[in-house]
Design a protein around this motif. Structure first.
Motif, short mmCIF file in Angstrom:
data_model
loop_
_atom_site.label_atom_id
_atom_site.label_comp_id
_atom_site.label_asym_id
_atom_site.label_seq_id
_atom_site.Cartn_x
_atom_site.Cartn_y
_atom_site.Cartn_z
N ASN A 83 0.84 -1.19 0.00
CA ASN A 83 0.00 0.00 0.00
C ASN A 83 0.88 1.24 0.00
OD1 ASN A 83 -1.87 2.00 0.34
ND2 ASN A 83 -2.56 1.34 2.36
N LEU A 84 0.93 1.92 -1.16
CA LEU A 84 1.67 3.17 -1.30
C LEU A 84 0.73 4.33 -1.59
CD1 LEU A 84 4.57 1.87 -3.59
CD2 LEU A 84 4.42 1.79 -1.11
N PHE B 296 -3.04 -7.66 -2.51
CA PHE B 296 -3.57 -6.31 -2.62
C PHE B 296 -2.46 -5.35 -3.02
CE2 PHE B 296 -6.30 -8.31 0.64
CZ PHE B 296 -7.51 -8.20 -0.03
N LEU B 297 -2.70 -4.57 -4.07
CA LEU B 297 -1.75 -3.58 -4.55
C LEU B 297 -2.48 -2.25 -4.64
CD1 LEU B 297 0.96 -2.69 -5.74
CD2 LEU B 297 0.13 -3.44 -7.98
N LEU B 298 -2.06 -1.29 -3.83
CA LEU B 298 -2.74 0.01 -3.75
C LEU B 298 -1.74 1.12 -4.06
CD1 LEU B 298 -4.64 -0.79 -0.45
CD2 LEU B 298 -5.50 -1.01 -2.78
N LEU B 299 -1.90 1.71 -5.25
CA LEU B 299 -1.02 2.79 -5.70
C LEU B 299 -1.82 4.07 -5.96
CD1 LEU B 299 1.16 0.77 -8.27
CD2 LEU B 299 1.61 1.19 -5.85
N ASN B 300 -3.06 4.10 -5.57
CA ASN B 300 -3.95 5.20 -5.91
C ASN B 300 -3.56 6.50 -5.20
OD1 ASN B 300 -5.11 3.29 -3.76
ND2 ASN B 300 -6.17 5.22 -3.30
N ASN B 301 -4.07 7.61 -5.76
CA ASN B 301 -3.90 8.95 -5.19
C ASN B 301 -2.44 9.32 -5.01
OD1 ASN B 301 -6.66 7.83 -4.18
ND2 ASN B 301 -6.88 10.06 -4.05
N GLY C 267 -7.26 -7.72 -5.41
CA GLY C 267 -7.72 -6.38 -5.75
C GLY C 267 -6.55 -5.41 -5.85
N CYS C 268 -6.72 -4.39 -6.67
CA CYS C 268 -5.71 -3.36 -6.78
C CYS C 268 -6.39 -2.04 -7.13
CB CYS C 268 -4.65 -3.71 -7.82
SG CYS C 268 -5.31 -4.07 -9.45
N ASN C 269 -5.70 -0.95 -6.90
CA ASN C 269 -6.26 0.38 -7.12
C ASN C 269 -5.18 1.29 -7.68
OD1 ASN C 269 -7.70 2.77 -7.07
ND2 ASN C 269 -8.59 2.38 -5.04
N PHE C 270 -5.41 1.78 -8.92
CA PHE C 270 -4.49 2.71 -9.57
C PHE C 270 -5.12 4.09 -9.72
CE2 PHE C 270 -3.55 -1.56 -11.06
CZ PHE C 270 -2.17 -1.64 -10.95
N THR D 79 -8.38 2.22 2.20
CA THR D 79 -7.74 2.01 0.91
C THR D 79 -7.65 0.56 0.52
OG1 THR D 79 -5.62 2.01 2.02
CG2 THR D 79 -6.40 4.11 1.18
N VAL D 80 -8.05 -0.34 1.42
CA VAL D 80 -8.01 -1.75 1.05
C VAL D 80 -9.36 -2.12 0.47
CG1 VAL D 80 -7.65 -4.08 1.88
CG2 VAL D 80 -6.38 -2.19 2.88
N ALA D 81 -9.46 -2.14 -0.89
CA ALA D 81 -10.69 -2.52 -1.57
C ALA D 81 -10.32 -3.57 -2.59
CB ALA D 81 -11.32 -1.32 -2.24
#
Length: 905
Positions: A649-650, A671-676, A695-698, A759-761
């Protein structure tokens, strides 16, 4: 001719007429003389009798490191003076080589000692097979081969030893089944064969052993059912078969053994009920039936066994109430009915068993109050009533039990205050009242006798300060006060307790700074202070805690820099500094904490660049640094974190530049979170390797170009990419021509303050099929009491597994119920997740199967063995919503009906 010469030689020697030899024999005199000498030498070598020669043959195969057998000499006439050899009337009848550090093999010539009554080679290192020739020693009464390395099977020839009274084979490597011929040992009194590799069923012929008093064969692999013929062994006193694979029911014929004193059958696969006929065993002292699959009630007839001192039937599936007749066990010292399904109240009649020292009833479904009458058990030293549904107060009289060492009442619904004088008269060792509704203050005398090791009062409603009697408790090893309303500052006196390994003060109202004296707790392994009001900076003395394994100060008011000295805590596995006001850059030396598995720094004010040395943390499974002010590029070295599995989570930082393609090496990542952030360029094609992603978020970056071509990204919900006007493909607009993706009018913030958005979605349960959706929504709408019962994440995950597999757990969930174990073992053994799915559901549609497997992954997350690895309920709900969106059949769950537990763990 030789015989004649020998005779002449003997005559000549006796008569001393050597001078007559030439006259009689002439030239042959010299030859005759030589033959005579040779013959005398031969006669001398045959002076040792046959039994001695047999023993020398045995010795040839023995390694005698310490020369215990050095006096076994061939020049002796008999072996009767040799070490370990006992003779009667010149005949060897006992050979005892016990504990002489001998090794090698036992030679077959041992069977030639036909007069042997006792053979004892125990406590040595003999290997190989047991020689079948021992069966020739027909007078043998005691055979002790125990504590060696013997292999192979029990020779059937031993069945011919009709005089044998003792047969001890324990602690070897003997394998194979019991020979049916054992039933021919009509004189056998004692058989001891535990701790071997014996297999197969017990022979029915055991019923012929009318003189048998002791039969012990525990810790083998014996299978089959207990033969009812054992009930014919009328003199049997001990039957020990623990830790085998014996199945079937306990034969009621065991009730025909009037002399039985010990019945030890724990650790098998026994089914059915506890036979009421056992109540006829009037001399029974120990009854150990625990760790089986027994069902039904506890027979009231057990109350007839007035001699019983130890009654262990725990870890089965017994139901019904505790019979009041149990109070008739006037000699009982220990009673353990724990880990069953017993219901009803605790019988007050138990107070009549005046000598009772141990009473374990934990992990059942007992209700009602704890009887005050239990305070009359003056010899009680260990009482465990935890994990039940008990209500009411802790009996006031417990504080007067002078022998009480271990008092565990956790996970009930007890209320009221803890008796103020508890510990004043009792040398308490373990006190665990966690998970109740207790109020008031912590009693001051719990450690009056300096014996207290564990104090666990977490998850209650206690208030006030920690009393000095606790902070000065020199024997204390673990102090767990999580989840109360305790106040005051961090008690610096705790830092003088040299044995202290755990301080857990999370979720209270402690305030003020963490004192530098904390560095004096040299043995401290767990320091958990999260969710309090601690202020100021972390003391640099934290670096003195060389044994520290987990350090959690999240959700406080701490500020300043992270002291560089923290890198001296080389044993650290979990470091959580999240949700504080820490600032400035991180020490580069954090990359030297090579044991780290969790690094949680989210929601602070850290700045600067992410150190490339972070890529050295090879054991890291979760990296959470979102919600800070980190800038610069993402270090490609993060792609070296091969153990990273739970999350990277970054998000919510100021990171810029391209996404390193090396992150595609994180093949275990879920989980890969690079959003915002301000990331630019394309999503690397190497991300197609991330097959474990849930799940991941870009979203809300400056990314452009087509999505990776693999199915994961092509089917991912558009919400994972919103705010990147240049991305295309998949569920986004086509890459053929101009397009634009609408962004939220609030820009990067997206409706909530930075750092407060979850942020974990990820992907989740939802619209795989209408049937599964309806089932899940039905569960979310179940009555409050049912939802409350299963509101913890582990239980919720088990429910998901129930729905997906069509199976139900048969053991308590907190013990890792069979369902969880079965699913994990199946996936491990078959390398497939689809095989665990309920075949009654629609498994023809590949989309449905893929979606159910995604749900299965979420369920396995929820049932992770460590609570730290489980998501919160809110995160699970978001995963379910995201999963429905991904499948294009989103159904919004009724969040107002779901108890959302934002579990800090």
């Amino acid at each position: 001719m030789n015989d004649e010469l020998t005779g002449i030689c003997i005559i000549m020697i006796v008569d001393q007429k050597f001078t007559r030899m030439p006259a009689i024999f002439g030239f042959g005199a010299f030859v005759g003389y030589c033959l005579c000498v040779v013959t005398l030498l031969v006669c001398g070598s045959q002076g040792l009798n046959l039994e001695g020669q047999y023993l020398l043959e045995v010795k040839k195969n023995i390694n005698d490191q310490f020369n215990f057998l050095s006096n076994w000499n061939s020049i002796d006439d008999t072996p009767c003076g040799w070490t370990g050899v006992i003779c009667t009337n010149g005949v060897v009848n006992s050979l005892s080589l016990r504990a002489m550090n001998l090794s090698g093999v036992l030679a077959p010539s041992i069977g030639k000692l036909s007069n042997l009554i006792e053979l004892d080679v125990s406590y040595n290192g003999f290997g190989g097979n047991i020689p079948k020739e021992i069966g020739n020693c027909l007078l043998l009464e005691n055979l002790c081969l125990n504590n060696n390395q013997f292999e192979g099977q029990i020779p059937v020839e031993l069945g011919g030893l009709s005089c044998l009274r003792t047969l001890n084979l324990c602690n070897n490597k003997i394998s194979g089944p019991f020979p049916e011929e054992l039933g021919n040992l009509s004189s056998l009194i004692e058989f001891v064969g535990y701790t071997n590799n014996l297999t197969g069923p017990l022979p029915h012929s055991l019923g012929k052993l009318k003189n048998l008093k002791k039969f012990r064969a525990g810790q083998n692999a014996i299978s089959g059912s207990l033969p009812p013929e054992i009930g014919q062994c009328e003199n049997l006193e001990t039957l020990g078969l623990a830790q085998n694979d014996i199945g079937g029911e306990i034969p009621k014929e065991l009730g025909m053994l009037p002399n039985l004193m010990e019945l030890i059958l724990w650790g098998n696969q026994l089914v059915g009920t506890v036979p009421k006929e056992l109540g006829n065993c009037s001399k029974l002292d120990t009854l150990a039936l625990y760790e089986n699959n027994l069902i039904g009630g506890i027979p009231k007839e057990l109350g007839n066994i007035r001699s019983l001192t130890k009654l262990y039937i725990y870890r089965n599936a017994l139901n019904g109430t505790i019979p009041r007749e149990i109070c008739n066990l006037s000699q009982a010292l220990e009673i353990d009915f724990s880990e069953n399904c017993l219901t009803g109240e605790i019988p007050v009649e138990l107070s009549k068993i005046k000598g009772l020292s141990l009473l374990y009833l934990f992990q059942n479904h007992l209700t009602g109050v704890i009887p005050d009458e239990l305070s009359e058990l003056k010899n009680l030293t260990k009482l465990d009533l935890s994990i039940n549904n008990l209500t009411g107060p802790i009996p006031y009289g417990f504080q007067y039990l002078t022998g009480m060492l271990q008092l565990q009442l956790f996970d009930n619904a007890l209320s009221g205050s803890i008796p103020r004088g508890l510990g004043l008269y009792s040398p308490l060792w373990v006190v665990d009242f966690s998970g109740n509704y207790l109020t008031g203050r912590i009693p001051p005398h719990l450690c009056r006798h300096s014996n207290l090791i564990l104090l666990n009062l977490e998850s209650n409603k206690l208030y006030g300060n920690i009393p000095t009697g606790i902070t000065n408790c020199k024997s204390l090893v673990q102090l767990r006060l999580v989840g109360n309303s305790l106040t005051g500052s961090f008690p610096s006196e705790l830092c003088k307790l040299v044995n202290l390994s755990a301080i857990e003060l999370d979720q209270n109202k402690f305030s003020g700074p963490i004192p530098p004296e904390v560095g004096n707790c040299k043995k401290l392994q767990r320091l958990h202070l999260s969710d309090n009001f601690f202020t100021s900076e972390l003391p640099k003395e934290i670096g003195n805690l060389s044994q520290l394994v987990t350090f959690n100060v999240s959700s406080n008011l701490l500020s300043g820099k992270i002291p560089p000295d923290i890198v001296n805590c080389k044993m650290l596995q979990r470091l959580d500094l999240s949700r504080n006001n820490f600032a400035d850059s991180l020490p580069d030396e954090l990359g030297t904490l090579l044991q780290l598995e969790l690094l949680e720094l989210s929601e602070n004010n850290f700045s600067g660049q992410i150190s490339a040395a972070t890529g050295n943390l090879s054991h890291l499974t979760e990296l959470q640094i979102g919600g800070n002010l980190f800038s610069g590029p993402i270090p490609p070295e993060l792609g070296s974190l091969s153990s990273l599995q739970i999350a990277l989570n970054l998000s919510y930082n100021n990171l810029s530049g391209a996404i390193p393609p090396e992150l595609g090496n994180l093949i275990l990542l879920e989980f890969l979170l690079l959003n915002n952030n301000h990331l630019s360029g394309e999503i690397p094609s190497t991300f197609g390797n991330l097959s474990s992603l849930l799940g991941c978020n870009f979203s809300y970056n400056d990314l452009a170009g087509p999505l990776p071509s693999n199915s994961l990204f092509q089917s991912m919900a558009a919400s994972s990419f919103v705010g990147n006007s240049g991305l295309c493909g998949g569920l986004l607009p086509s890459c053929d021509g101009n397009f634009s993706v609408r962004t939220a009018p609030t820009g990067k913030g997206v409706d909530a303050p930075r750092g407060k958005i979850i942020t974990v979605a990820a992907a989740g349960i939802g619209g795989v099929s209408l049937i599964l959706i309806v089932i899940i929504l039905y569960f979310m709408r179940r009555p409050v009491e049912v939802v409350t019962e299963k509101c913890d994440i582990y239980s919720y995950g088990v429910v998901l597994l129930e729905l997906l597999t069509g199976r139900t757990p048969v053991q308590p969930l907190d013990k890792g119920g069979d369902l969880v174990t079965w699913v994990r073992n199946y996936i491990r053994d078959h390398s497939s997740m689809a095989g665990v799915l309920d075949t009654r559901l629609n498994l023809q549609d590949a989309v449905i199967i893929d979606h159910m497997i995604t749900v299965l992954k979420i369920a396995l997350l929820c049932t992770s063995m460590s609570p730290f690895d489980r998501p919160s309920m809110r995160e699970v709900v978001l995963m379910l919503i995201e999963s429905n969106e991904r499948q294009g059949n989103f159904i919004k769950p009724p969040l107002h009906d779901v108890p959302v537990k934002d579990d800090a763990s």
